[in-house]
Design an enzyme around this catalytic site. Structure first.
Site, PDB file in Angstrom:
ATOM      1  N   ASP A 319       0.758  -1.050  -0.063  1.00  0.00           N
ATOM      2  CA  ASP A 319      -0.020   0.143  -0.069  1.00  0.00           C
ATOM      3  C   ASP A 319       0.771   1.229   0.114  1.00  0.00           C
ATOM      4  OD1 ASP A 319       0.941  -0.626   2.533  1.00  0.00           O
ATOM      5  OD2 ASP A 319      -0.325   0.672   3.481  1.00  0.00           O
ATOM      6  N   GLU A 320       0.343   2.509  -0.382  1.00  0.00           N
ATOM      7  CA  GLU A 320       0.856   3.710  -0.445  1.00  0.00           C
ATOM      8  C   GLU A 320       2.365   3.647  -0.721  1.00  0.00           C
ATOM      9  OE1 GLU A 320      -2.050   5.112   3.242  1.00  0.00           O
ATOM     10  OE2 GLU A 320      -0.403   4.171   3.905  1.00  0.00           O
TER      11      GLU A 320
END
Ligand code: ACM
Length: 543
Positions: A319-320
């Site tokens: 993620d991210e």
């Protein structure tokens, strides 16, 4: 007035009869040999909460133990592991004994959880405090969803091993079957990799931590070191504890982003930055460089964790991952040219593909956060959707199985009410009613491709086990019902009406839950570092 039988999750079929069974009239727990470990767990739980010490005796279809017993039996064709059929069970409590039957030991584990809820709430205490009496009932049950999980973030604030074991027990009592451990992030590396000692020497602690909310600029830093990690033996104990209860541990090693702790320990794996383990919270630009050395490191870490946890899934995070460093990296540019990538997001896909291929050689399947979709991921990778429903559709269209865990409904680090006295949270608003109304697989979604649902306990603002308990309970109980119980059964007897009895159970277990009417004075944020902080949070856009 309390009802006689009040269970969470609600079983799919329940028929109550008049009367009770006093388990002290039984002579033993009679169990098929394969169920011996579960039989002893049940005997131990009964002994602790009620003082009743039932011996475990071996019983087989050919040579059954006769008389009034608590019988655990396996019957029928054995379903594959990790299917809803594997967790189905039938529980009969009659004047002549208790019969718990399933086709797979996992079903027996779920039936034991239900039996423990049939006992008085005080039977969940650690020393005898209740009579071992259960109502007469017939229950036929099977979960709606295959994966019903809770994620513990042991990074942002380290959560000690005994608390992890407690949360596994609590997951068990709620008939959840997955505990996802978020083990690495910018703020710490939380498990021992013997071949990479600096991960724990340097990466497992930070010198200071942001006071208050990360966006609340003036608050400063508390210069008290924070850290901790699980040794290989700790991990083995966690794995074994979960296995006994038929709970799958899904360990997450979050790469190639959220890498500040790795890069504090081994800066040569990044773009030359020399920054400490991160003392605050958010998304940071440091990522692994797409070099062979960084890939070798990642595969070594995945090997280490996959050797300990024997479940079928390893979580790779993903993620991210900011593209900033790769956009200006000659190494990333060279990789893109070599592989014919047009988009820099292909660099993340390059890591994802390598992780999947490596873990497949160890017999594991990869699951990653929904950002692994952005550059593309092998179809056999499962996708955990946390952003919006649009990513569920995107993942299904790309051929992935999906674990649904939207931040709008099952991020239990979000505020529970508008009450200004709520303690500091990351943002959001997820009251228990919103969880209770949620359908993780609404009409129009292909349920056969939905792996299941999971709630999250990110710990940026949950520094201690008591804070995690306040955020988790009782929302976790309601989540467990949403994931287990079919919608028509849920609608016939709303879970919120059953919470009163359940809170007595949580209390008996010593859980610092949030009362439905709001925080107790000592659970409030007060006016200091834990005071509520609100800011305008914008949902991420779907591409
Ligand atoms: C996430 O909440 N960043 C998965």
């Amino acid at each position: 007035m309390q009802r006689r039988i009040s269970l969470i999750p609600q079983p799919q079929q329940l028929t109550a009869a008049d009367g009770d069974l006093d388990l002290s009239l039984l002579s033993a727990i009679a169990a098929a040999p394969e169920l011996n470990p579960l039989a002893w767990l049940l005997s131990d739980a009964l002994g602790r909460g009620t003082g009743l010490r039932l011996p475990v005796v071996q019983s087989t279809a050919k040579d059954p133990v006769e008389g009034r017993v608590l019988r655990l039996s396996l019957a029928g064709d054995r379903p594959e592991d990790f299917t809803t059929a594997a967790e189905a069970y039938r529980l009969d409590v009659t004047p002549s004994g208790v019969d718990l039957t399933a086709a797979h030991p996992a079903g027996i584990a779920r039936g034991i959880a239900t039996l423990r809820q049939l006992l008085p709430a005080d039977a969940l205490r650690e020393a005898p405090a209740a009579d071992p009496v259960v109502p007469l009932v017939r229950i036929t049950d099977e979960p709606r969803l295959r994966w019903r999980g809770v994620m513990l973030d042991v990074v942002r604030h380290f959560q000690p091993k005994d608390f992890v074991l407690k949360m596994i027990d609590r997951a068990w009592l709620h008939r959840l079957n997955v505990v996802h451990l978020h083990l690495t992030d910018d703020q710490g590396w939380r498990f021992e990799v013997p071949s990479r000692p600096k991960l724990t020497e340097i990466g497992s602690w930070r010198a200071e931590t942001k006071v208050g909310h990360a966006r609340d600029e003036p608050a400063g830093y508390e210069p008290t070191p924070h850290g901790g990690f699980f040794s290989v033996s700790d991990l083995r104990e966690i794995a074994s504890y979960a296995r006994e209860r038929h709970i799958m541990i899904v360990p997450e090693v979050n790469l190639p982003g959220h890498a500040r702790a790795v890069l504090a320990a081994y800066p040569e794996l990044g773009a030359g930055q020399n920054k400490p383990v991160c003392p605050t919270f958010g998304v940071f630009e440091e990522v692994l460089e797409p070099t062979q050395a960084a890939l070798d490191f990642a595969l070594e870490a995945y090997t280490a964790i996959a050797e300990v946890f024997d479940g079928p899934f390893i979580h790779i995070g993903g993620d991210e991952v900011p593209m900033t460093q790769w956009e200006s990296s000659p190494i990333a540019r060279e990789l893109m040219e070599r592989e014919g990538m047009e988009d820099v997001r292909g660099v993340q896909a390059w890591f994802t593909r390598a992780f999947c291929e490596h873990l497949a050689t160890m017999g594991k399947r990869v699951i990653g956060w929904d950002e692994i979709l952005d550059g593309g991921a092998p179809a056999e990778a499962a996708v955990q959707v946390w952003r919006t429903q649009a990513y569920v559709e995107k993942a299904l269209e790309a051929g992935h199985e999906v674990l649904v865990s939207p931040q709008t409904h099952v991020y239990f680090d979000h505020y529970e009410s508008e009450d200004p006295s709520e303690p500091l949270r990351i943002h959001g608003l997820t009251p228990i009613e919103k969880v209770a109304a949620w359908d993780p697989a609404p009409a129009g979604v292909d349920e056969s491709r939905i792996l299941g649902a999971q709630c999250q306990l990110w710990s940026e603002y949950l520094p201690n086990p008591r804070d995690v308990e306040y955020a988790a309970f009782p929302r976790l109980a309601v989540f467990a019902e949403v994931a287990w119980t079919n919608v028509d059964v849920r609608e016939a007897d709303p879970v919120l009406d059953r919470l009163g009895v359940h809170l007595e159970r949580l209390h008996a277990m010593g859980i610092g839950y949030r009362p439905l009417e709001g925080p107790k004075p000592w659970q409030q944020g007060g006016t200091g570092r834990y005071r509520r902080f609100d800011f305008q949070f914008t949902e991420p856009e779907v591409e």
